[in-house]
Design a protein around this motif. Structure first.
Motif, PDB file in Angstrom:
ATOM      1  N   UNK A  52       0.746  -1.117   0.186  1.00  0.00           N
ATOM      2  CA  UNK A  52      -0.139  -0.228   0.274  1.00  0.00           C
ATOM      3  C   UNK A  52       0.785   1.083  -0.146  1.00  0.00           C
ATOM      4  N   UNK A  53       2.220   1.254  -0.732  1.00  0.00           N
ATOM      5  CA  UNK A  53       2.670   2.438  -0.715  1.00  0.00           C
ATOM      6  C   UNK A  53       2.785   2.902  -2.156  1.00  0.00           C
ATOM      7  N   UNK A  54       3.078   4.124  -2.790  1.00  0.00           N
ATOM      8  CA  UNK A  54       3.302   4.140  -4.175  1.00  0.00           C
ATOM      9  C   UNK A  54       4.283   3.773  -4.695  1.00  0.00           C
ATOM     10  N   UNK A  55       5.071   2.990  -3.913  1.00  0.00           N
ATOM     11  CA  UNK A  55       6.297   2.274  -4.805  1.00  0.00           C
ATOM     12  C   UNK A  55       5.830   1.009  -5.197  1.00  0.00           C
ATOM     13  N   UNK A  56       5.183   0.663  -4.427  1.00  0.00           N
ATOM     14  CA  UNK A  56       4.322  -0.681  -4.595  1.00  0.00           C
ATOM     15  C   UNK A  56       3.689  -0.440  -5.464  1.00  0.00           C
ATOM     16  N   UNK A  57       2.554   0.397  -5.634  1.00  0.00           N
ATOM     17  CA  UNK A  57       1.141   0.444  -6.170  1.00  0.00           C
ATOM     18  C   UNK A  57       2.311   0.921  -7.831  1.00  0.00           C
ATOM     19  N   UNK A  58       2.919   1.482  -8.235  1.00  0.00           N
ATOM     20  CA  UNK A  58       4.121   1.543  -8.982  1.00  0.00           C
ATOM     21  C   UNK A  58       4.252   0.470  -9.707  1.00  0.00           C
ATOM     22  N   UNK A  59       4.526   0.091  -8.982  1.00  0.00           N
ATOM     23  CA  UNK A  59       5.493  -1.454  -9.690  1.00  0.00           C
ATOM     24  C   UNK A  59       3.996  -2.430 -10.114  1.00  0.00           C
ATOM     25  N   UNK A  60       3.088  -2.316  -9.719  1.00  0.00           N
ATOM     26  CA  UNK A  60       1.944  -3.421 -10.215  1.00  0.00           C
ATOM     27  C   UNK A  60       0.587  -2.719 -10.871  1.00  0.00           C
ATOM     28  N   UNK A  61       1.616  -2.022 -11.200  1.00  0.00           N
ATOM     29  CA  UNK A  61       0.248  -0.730 -12.323  1.00  0.00           C
ATOM     30  C   UNK A  61      -0.813  -0.246 -11.973  1.00  0.00           C
ATOM     31  N   UNK A  62      -0.914   0.593 -11.001  1.00  0.00           N
ATOM     32  CA  UNK A  62      -1.489   1.511 -10.493  1.00  0.00           C
ATOM     33  C   UNK A  62      -1.453   2.795 -10.719  1.00  0.00           C
ATOM     34  N   UNK A  63      -0.222   3.158 -10.580  1.00  0.00           N
ATOM     35  CA  UNK A  63       0.135   4.854 -11.293  1.00  0.00           C
ATOM     36  C   UNK A  63       0.739   4.967 -11.782  1.00  0.00           C
ATOM     37  N   UNK A  64       0.626   6.271 -12.629  1.00  0.00           N
ATOM     38  CA  UNK A  64       1.697   6.218 -13.724  1.00  0.00           C
ATOM     39  C   UNK A  64       2.912   7.077 -13.736  1.00  0.00           C
ATOM     40  N   UNK A  65       2.983   8.384 -12.964  1.00  0.00           N
ATOM     41  CA  UNK A  65       3.960   8.487 -11.881  1.00  0.00           C
ATOM     42  C   UNK A  65       4.870   8.881 -10.248  1.00  0.00           C
ATOM     43  N   UNK A  66       5.612   8.881  -9.647  1.00  0.00           N
ATOM     44  CA  UNK A  66       5.454   9.647  -8.037  1.00  0.00           C
ATOM     45  C   UNK A  66       6.920  10.198  -8.448  1.00  0.00           C
ATOM     46  N   UNK A  67       6.093  11.455  -8.372  1.00  0.00           N
ATOM     47  CA  UNK A  67       6.886  12.846  -8.497  1.00  0.00           C
ATOM     48  C   UNK A  67       6.730  13.707  -6.662  1.00  0.00           C
TER      49      UNK A  67
END
Ligand SMILES: [Zn+2]
Length: 342
Positions: A278-293
């Motif tokens: 449930x962290x941004x990094x985990x979600x990004x890795x699993x394709x739920x986010x486009x970027x972390x800025x």
């Protein structure tokens, strides 16, 4: 012998005299101390969000931080780079060019349809939150310039009852989306929420469907751009509706984003979850986010993205389906703005 007795009694007299004298001074000092204590104003403990005190502690590494310097650094920890919560005023200041912010529906305020009461009445909770944040409810909406580009912006405030989404939050976001649709503005929503507001029951849950329906018109009929910005924490009903419906979904580093809480999932599945779950990094890795800025680049990233998008084809503005033939509040807002700028 007689002289000795006289002498002793004289000493005793002197002793008693002095003792009384000193006792009276001590009494007087004690009396003054009590008076002073009674008259001094009571010390008010700083609010738990750390917005009123001088110092606060980093939620991640525990370093003590001087709030004045922390605010200048956009509430990013000097020790570990963790992004601490920002209130909605600071967020607007960060994203919108100075002097261009025009709030929408500022005076919409919540009521208590269920007459809800737990340890404290809902109306009292609302009153406390309104005094603490100087907002009517947990979101600020409006328009402004982002590096000279007009945008419609909604910012949730976690300090107002955990940023929970009640009927006012839902209505304000819906009206913002409809305003952006008619005016053809790019829409940005900064999410920070614990989810739907349980004190309003089903009335808060229906906001999820209402906002999603308005977003569908905005994205599918008018083909406009919606960017969701997820900050820590974005959970519950907000994640389950508009936070995850962005054409682009941006998150801040290490933000907590999820639907149900970690403990609930662990107990239901009887499984050990990874540390970064449930962290941004985990979600990004699993394709739920486009970027972390990171926060310091957010305005620039948004400005570049919107500039790029302005060249995009198939964009239509000002179209709303006929199911909303008379949007009185939109006309009201347009009139109000026209007169307030004169
Ligand atoms: Zn830190």
């Amino acid at each position: 012998m007689f002289a000795l007795v006289f002498y002793l009694s004289d000493l005793e007299l002197k002793f008693f005299y002095n003792k009384e004298f000193f006792m009276s001074i001590l009494d007087w000092i004690e009396q003054q101390r009590k008076l002073k204590l009674l008259n001094t104003p009571k010390y008010n403990h700083p609010a738990s969000d750390g917005s009123q005190g001088l110092w606060t502690r980093c939620d991640n590494c525990g370093v003590i931080l001087y709030i004045k310097h922390l605010k200048k650094n956009q509430r990013v920890c000097f020790g570990c780079g963790y992004h601490l919560q920002m209130n909605s005023h600071e967020r607007i200041e960060q994203l919108i060019d100075a002097g261009t912010w025009r709030p929408l529906n500022e005076i919409l305020s919540p009521c208590d349809p269920l007459e809800f009461q737990d340890q404290k009445a809902y109306t009292d909770r609302l009153k406390d939150a309104q005094e603490k944040t100087s907002l009517q409810d947990g979101v600020q909406t409006g328009t402004g310039m982002l590096d000279g580009i007009p945008v419609a912006l909604g910012v949730m405030d976690f300090n107002f009852m955990g940023g929970s989404m009640g009927s006012v939050v839902g209505e304000k976001i819906t009206r913002l989306i409809e305003y952006a649709t008619v005016e053809g503005l790019t829409l940005l929503i900064v999410c920070a929420s614990g989810g739907a507001r349980m004190q309003e029951g089903i009335l808060s849950l229906m906001q999820m469907a209402k906002i999603s329906a308005a977003l569908d018109v905005y994205q599918s009929s008018a083909n406009l751009l919606y960017i969701a910005i997820l900050t820590s924490p974005t959970t519950g009903g907000v994640t389950a509706s508009f936070a995850m419906l962005g054409d682009l979904i941006i998150a801040e580093p290490k933000a907590l984003i999820g639907f149900a809480g970690r403990r609930v999932i662990e107990q239901t599945l009887q499984e050990q979850l990874p540390d970064d779950f449930q962290t941004s990094e985990y979600l990004l890795k699993h394709g739920l986010l486009d970027f972390i800025v990171p926060r310091c680049f957010l305005k620039q990233a948004l400005s570049e993205t919107i500039t790029l998008y302005q060249q995009a084809p198939f964009k239509e503005t000002g179209s709303m389906p006929d199911i909303f033939p008379r949007m009185n509040f939109l006309m009201e807002e347009q009139l109000r703005r026209e007169f307030s700028t004169k």
